[in-house]
Design a protein around this motif. Structure first.
Motif, PDB file in Angstrom:
ATOM      1  N   THR A  51       0.832  -1.204   0.000  1.00 56.38           N
ATOM      2  CA  THR A  51       0.000   0.000   0.000  1.00 56.38           C
ATOM      3  C   THR A  51       0.867   1.255   0.000  1.00 56.38           C
ATOM      4  O   THR A  51       2.083   1.204   0.146  1.00 56.38           O
ATOM      5  CB  THR A  51      -0.928   0.002   1.222  1.00 56.38           C
ATOM      6  N   VAL A  52       0.209   2.382  -0.159  1.00 55.41           N
ATOM      7  CA  VAL A  52       0.899   3.649  -0.398  1.00 55.41           C
ATOM      8  C   VAL A  52       1.929   3.965   0.679  1.00 55.41           C
ATOM      9  O   VAL A  52       3.067   4.362   0.384  1.00 55.41           O
ATOM     10  CB  VAL A  52      -0.131   4.800  -0.500  1.00 55.41           C
ATOM     11  N   GLU A  53       1.583   3.768   1.947  1.00 53.30           N
ATOM     12  CA  GLU A  53       2.497   4.161   3.025  1.00 53.30           C
ATOM     13  C   GLU A  53       3.793   3.351   3.045  1.00 53.30           C
ATOM     14  O   GLU A  53       4.789   3.779   3.632  1.00 53.30           O
ATOM     15  CB  GLU A  53       1.802   4.069   4.389  1.00 53.30           C
ATOM     16  N   HIS A  54       3.796   2.192   2.400  1.00 58.03           N
ATOM     17  CA  HIS A  54       4.992   1.349   2.385  1.00 58.03           C
ATOM     18  C   HIS A  54       5.743   1.402   1.060  1.00 58.03           C
ATOM     19  O   HIS A  54       6.762   0.726   0.909  1.00 58.03           O
ATOM     20  CB  HIS A  54       4.617  -0.102   2.693  1.00 58.03           C
ATOM     21  N   ILE A  55       5.269   2.195   0.137  1.00 60.75           N
ATOM     22  CA  ILE A  55       5.903   2.265  -1.184  1.00 60.75           C
ATOM     23  C   ILE A  55       7.364   2.728  -1.099  1.00 60.75           C
ATOM     24  O   ILE A  55       8.234   2.136  -1.743  1.00 60.75           O
ATOM     25  CB  ILE A  55       5.079   3.151  -2.138  1.00 60.75           C
ATOM     26  N   PRO A  56       7.694   3.773  -0.334  1.00 61.76           N
ATOM     27  CA  PRO A  56       9.106   4.208  -0.297  1.00 61.76           C
ATOM     28  C   PRO A  56      10.077   3.107   0.127  1.00 61.76           C
ATOM     29  O   PRO A  56      11.142   2.947  -0.473  1.00 61.76           O
ATOM     30  CB  PRO A  56       9.086   5.374   0.710  1.00 61.76           C
ATOM     31  N   ALA A  85      -1.291   1.680  -4.938  1.00 54.89           N
ATOM     32  CA  ALA A  85      -0.503   0.505  -4.540  1.00 54.89           C
ATOM     33  C   ALA A  85       0.739   0.366  -5.406  1.00 54.89           C
ATOM     34  O   ALA A  85       0.851   0.957  -6.489  1.00 54.89           O
ATOM     35  CB  ALA A  85      -1.349  -0.767  -4.634  1.00 54.89           C
ATOM     36  N   LEU A  86       1.666  -0.432  -4.894  1.00 54.43           N
ATOM     37  CA  LEU A  86       2.875  -0.799  -5.624  1.00 54.43           C
ATOM     38  C   LEU A  86       2.829  -2.298  -5.866  1.00 54.43           C
ATOM     39  O   LEU A  86       2.584  -3.079  -4.946  1.00 54.43           O
ATOM     40  CB  LEU A  86       4.110  -0.441  -4.785  1.00 54.43           C
ATOM     41  N   PHE A  87       3.074  -2.706  -7.110  1.00 51.29           N
ATOM     42  CA  PHE A  87       3.059  -4.116  -7.467  1.00 51.29           C
ATOM     43  C   PHE A  87       4.483  -4.544  -7.832  1.00 51.29           C
ATOM     44  O   PHE A  87       5.069  -4.006  -8.767  1.00 51.29           O
ATOM     45  CB  PHE A  87       2.122  -4.378  -8.654  1.00 51.29           C
ATOM     46  N   ILE A  88       5.012  -5.530  -7.071  1.00 49.74           N
ATOM     47  CA  ILE A  88       6.338  -6.081  -7.336  1.00 49.74           C
ATOM     48  C   ILE A  88       6.140  -7.474  -7.930  1.00 49.74           C
ATOM     49  O   ILE A  88       5.592  -8.364  -7.271  1.00 49.74           O
ATOM     50  CB  ILE A  88       7.183  -6.160  -6.055  1.00 49.74           C
TER      51      ILE A  88
END
Length: 401
Positions: A51-56, A85-88
């Motif tokens: 989620t956004v808060e963990h993207i960095p 969101a970030l997708f890895i």
């Protein structure tokens, strides 16, 4: 967490018109992991959704490890950033998570081999050209594939504070939970190398710790003692103690040092392949089963005074002069090490004993020796002599006349 919960129900979604989310594999505190399908390259992948808060934090970890290529490290394929969101996109590994490994009751050899493979990944990441520490080497970062290859995930991410705080009671000597907290996450230092090495020791201890057969997790003991299952070879227990207990006089604080000692143990414990057509004998480290009413003792118990002592079932454990002691628990008979006063003696001859025991167990069967019947041989020689003598006499008579 609210956004993360919303994403976990969106199976069937196609990310960037390429990656199909098929099923939720794992729901963590900072991300969710899906099994997905790459519709362009036609292969199964894993998608980690943060989620956004963990993207960095995740983006920094990806930048640090994107070029990693090692058989014990899960590969990264793609990175997709969306508004929420970030997708890895990662290599998909079909195998057993750490909880399944706990339930499978790995043999001492396979526990040691798992440690060897984890150290190999740490040594690769810590080379001078990379200088990356793991920092979050918890059970959630470990998976073993169907070929027995250990795969490591989550390099260069912030450590799980709750996990490492709980396990700091086990020989951490009141030190900080994470070394060099002022450095950027993932950046290598001697303190962080020591943290990663100790994290390996904690994982190995959990695989060797006394527990119920169906347990998928192991909790640290309130008194900080290391309690091992009864079939754990003492030299393996001692090595784990030297890795976990920071104040141990022979404390191991680098992946290279731990790898070298684990390799020695693995070579001693590795069972040779069974001979074709024969049943493989029981491994040399297996505990000896004794008749009912007697307390069974594991093989390879130290013979010196004050070593492993036998106590009746239900008795309390105590430490004898800083050496090993035993105790009984719901998980069966166990060996106990005191993290505040561990034995410094390491039986260097144990590997040789293991190798000798293994060689004796798998020795080739004796081939019966055929004895020569000497009287029969002498008789046969006399008969041949008589025949040749008669033939010679007959020929000489004909030639003379």
């Amino acid at each position: 967490m609210r956004n993360l919960e919303r994403l976990t129900v969106e199976t069937g979604r196609v990310i960037q018109r390429r990656y199909l989310l098929q099923r939720l594999v794992q729901q963590g505190q900072t991300c969710a992991i899906y099994q997905g399908f790459d519709q362009v390259l036609q292969r199964t992948v894993a998608l980690k959704v943060a989620t956004v808060e963990h993207i960095p934090a995740y983006r920094a970890a990806i930048r640090a490890t994107a070029q990693f290529a090692h058989p014990n490290i899960i590969g990264i394929y793609d990175l997709i950033v969306e508004a929420d969101a970030l997708f890895i996109v990662q290599e998909y590994v079909d195998g057993d998570d750490f909880g399944t490994l706990l339930q499978s009751q790995l043999s001492p050899y396979h526990v040691v081999d798992l440690g060897v493979q984890i150290c190999q990944a740490l040594m690769y990441a810590g080379t001078p050209s990379r200088k990356i520490s793991h920092g979050d080497l918890a059970p959630s970062s470990i998976i073993r594939d169907r070929r027995g290859l250990v795969r490591i995930n989550n390099f260069a991410l912030p450590g799980d504070v709750a996990y490492f705080s709980a396990w700091s009671v086990m020989g951490a000597a009141g030190g900080p939970i994470f070394a060099d907290a002022d450095l950027p996450v993932g950046q290598m230092s001697d303190g962080r190398r020591a943290d990663d090495t100790r994290a390996v020791g904690l994982l190995l201890y959990q695989l060797l710790a006394g527990r119920t057969p169906d347990a998928r997790t192991v909790e640290p003991t309130p008194d900080g003692r290391l309690r091992f299952m009864r079939n754990a070879p003492p030299e393996v227990c001692e090595l784990v103690a030297r890795t976990v207990i920071r104040q141990h006089p022979q404390h191991i604080a680098s992946p290279e040092a731990l790898h070298a000692e684990l390799k020695t143990l693995a070579e001693a414990l590795e069972p040779p392949p069974p001979i074709s057509g024969q049943l493989a004998p029981a491994p040399a480290y297996q505990a000896v089963e004794e008749p009912v009413g007697r307390v069974a003792q594991a093989q390879f118990a130290p013979a010196r005074s004050g070593g492993l002592s036998s106590q009746p079932l239900g008795s309390n454990s105590r430490l004898l002069d800083g050496e090993y002691a035993t105790r009984t628990d719901t998980g069966g008979r166990m060996m106990t090490l005191d993290s505040s006063n561990a034995s410094t003696a390491f039986d260097a001859s144990m590997s040789a004993k293991l190798a000798a025991a293994r060689q004796a167990a798998y020795a080739a069967p004796d081939v019966p020796v055929k004895r020569v019947n000497m009287p029969l041989v002498i008789l046969f020689g006399l008969v041949l002599f008589a025949l040749f003598f008669g033939l010679g006499y007959y020929l000489s008579t004909i030639l003379i006349h």
